[in-house]
Design an enzyme around this catalytic site. Structure first.
Site, mmCIF file in Angstrom:
data_model
loop_
_atom_site.group_PDB
_atom_site.id
_atom_site.type_symbol
_atom_site.label_atom_id
_atom_site.label_comp_id
_atom_site.label_asym_id
_atom_site.label_seq_id
_atom_site.Cartn_x
_atom_site.Cartn_y
_atom_site.Cartn_z
ATOM 1 N N ASP A 84 0.284 -4.853 -10.510
ATOM 2 C CA ASP A 84 -0.283 -5.326 -11.784
ATOM 3 C C ASP A 84 -0.749 -6.776 -11.761
ATOM 4 O OD1 ASP A 84 2.185 -3.254 -13.093
ATOM 5 O OD2 ASP A 84 0.035 -2.949 -13.394
ATOM 6 N N HIS A 92 9.619 -5.608 -8.157
ATOM 7 C CA HIS A 92 9.436 -4.154 -8.121
ATOM 8 C C HIS A 92 10.769 -3.505 -7.763
ATOM 9 C CE1 HIS A 92 7.796 -0.199 -7.148
ATOM 10 N NE2 HIS A 92 6.749 -0.580 -7.856
#
Ligand code: SDX
Length: 441
Positions: free
Chosen positions: A367, A310
């Site tokens: 996700d 991320h």
């Protein structure tokens, strides 16, 4: 009115001159170098591909601390909201800045119902798409087309914002369900006045004349929580696009439609679909979790472990923690023993204990587990990113409205460093090469 404080000055010594630029601090201690006078005073621009180091606005919507793994919407922690609220309450919170009273919630819920239908002409749009058109393409096209059916937003951008918000939240959910029915070749199912937001969506998705579907309260609760996890995430890629389009004073529908397109990318919202495809591919070809991790570490290919890493979180994404719990509770409730979950958990354990991932602070992101829950709910893989868009919609709207009302905001227009050819003329080019221009033949 700006809420950042100027706490000190930073000095730049350049080309024999000293320049001073303020250091600003936000309400949670985030600090920024204010370079708004940089080009005027020094002639310099900053160089920051991907805007990795650049703050582009003040915002009081979402706070993310990537080092501590903190995510708060309007000051409320994400786990607190997922535990105690419905998605509609969180949507109201993001747009208005406070949780709705029961009366405000009921009024908002009534507006959602009132605006849940699509204009019947829009139903025909679905017939014009090829059978297996990706629903994200339909979603983006349908959302921008809403502006042709509801032009009042163009005429009066301050139209009662609750109507605009309810219309978008409600119709985007209907468009999503209709695109699923189109994909399945099933008759579309209209929204119902007696069902709440998530129940209505699940009913529009799974009811058929031969399957008297009744929304399962455990699944409906899990869907509310999953949508809450996705509702906003400060200045991520798609939100930056929504703000960018809105900065030219394009209407809200056009801005949201552009955000849907940005979210579709496999490095952003499309990752939830990529995670399950990655697991499916690995298990079909008999790859072990360890082999997959080694493949992701191999710099000779551009394979990445989807659902990992991320830009901001350098620790476990707080949403991934909640999503993992939801996934397990959904699978337990459905008595569904999914080998993908086992594989995913083993993959996570190996990666978290691998120095390549540790050195790069790569952890599961939002996700990694969400797609497994959607799969268990019967939602097909090409609808996973649509689910992300349904969840992210209130955040996009809130960010667009914040920018619309922010007098300090200007049209987005970044600069560059030019590295192309120097001045040249067509005559010189023609003279210096045996090139014969077609027009002179
Ligand atoms: C979302 O911004 C947001 O807030 C987004 C989001 C939201 O709510 O809106 O949180 C939603 O988009 C989550 C992210 C979903 N994407 C994925 O899961 C795709 C896989 N992840 C990566 O592609 C990547 O981690 C990004 C795109 C998410 C972040 O990329 P960055 O910050 O640009 O990091 P990078 O590409 O510079 O990577 C740094 C290093 C590189 O290695 P080196 O060049 O230093 O050797 O880490 C490696 C990368 O190769 N790396 C990975 C990896 N992610 C980064 N290696 C293997 N697998 C990965 N997943």
């Amino acid at each position: 009115m700006s809420l950042v404080k100027k706490i000190m000055n930073a000095r730049l010594n350049y080309d024999g001159h000293d320049y001073e630029f303020p250091i600003l601090e936000g309400t949670q201690g985030e600090r920024a170098l204010d370079i708004r006078t940089l080009r005027k005073n020094t002639g310099l621009v900053t160089f920051d591909p991907g805007m990795v180091n650049s703050g582009v606005c003040e915002s009081n919507i979402t706070f993310v601390d990537g080092d501590k793994g903190i995510l708060r919407y309007r000051g409320y922690d994400i786990a607190d909201l997922a535990e105690h609220c419905s998605f509609l309450e969180v949507a109201y919170l993001l747009v208005h800045g406070f949780l709705p009273t029961p009366a405000e919630y009921n009024a908002f819920s009534k507006l959602m119902n009132l605006h849940s239908l699509l204009h019947e002409n829009m139903r025909n749009f679905f017939n014009l798409y090829p059978d297996h058109a990706h629903p994200m393409a339909m979603l983006s096209a349908m959302v921008v087309s809403l502006s042709t059916f509801y032009p009042e937003l163009e005429l009066d951008p301050t139209e009662a914002i609750d109507i605009t918000v309810a219309r978008l939240l409600s119709k985007l959910r209907t468009i999503a369900a209709f695109s699923y029915k189109k994909y399945m070749g099933h008759p579309i199912v209209y929204p119902r006045a007696d069902l709440r937001y998530c129940e209505n969506f699940l009913n529009m998705m799974f009811y058929t004349p031969v399957n008297d579907y009744a929304p399962d309260p455990v699944i409906t609760r899990a869907l509310n929580q999953l949508l809450i996890l996705h509702a906003d995430h400060e200045q991520n890629c798609s939100t930056t696009v929504v703000r960018g389009v809105g900065s030219s004073r394009a209407n809200l529908y056009a801005s949201i439609s552009a955000g849907v397109c940005a979210l579709w990318g496999p490095l952003h919202g499309g990752a939830n679909q990529q995670v399950v495809e990655m697991l499916e591919e690995a298990m079909k070809s008999g790859l072990s979790p360890r082999t997959l991790v080694e493949k992701a570490k191999d710099r000779n290919n551009n394979f990445r472990l989807y659902g990992f890493g991320h830009r901001v979180y350098k620790t476990y994404d707080p949403r991934a923690k909640v999503a993992k719990k939801i996934c397990k509770s959904v699978l337990n409730h459905l008595n569904h023993n999914d080998p993908f979950l086992e594989f995913a958990q083993e993959l996570e354990d190996i990666a978290l204990n691998d120095s390549f991932f540790q050195e790069r602070h790569l952890y599961p992101n939002v996700d990694f587990y969400t797609g497994l829950s959607y799969r268990a709910m019967g939602i097909p893989i090409n609808m996973f990113t649509v689910m992300f868009a349904i969840g992210r919609l209130p955040g996009w709207i809130a960010q667009w409205l914040e920018q619309h009302d922010d007098t300090a905001q200007r049209i987005v227009r970044p600069r560059q460093i030019y590295v192309g050819p120097e001045l040249r003329t067509v005559a010189d080019s023609l003279a210096s090469t045996p090139y014969t221009h077609p027009a002179t033949k």
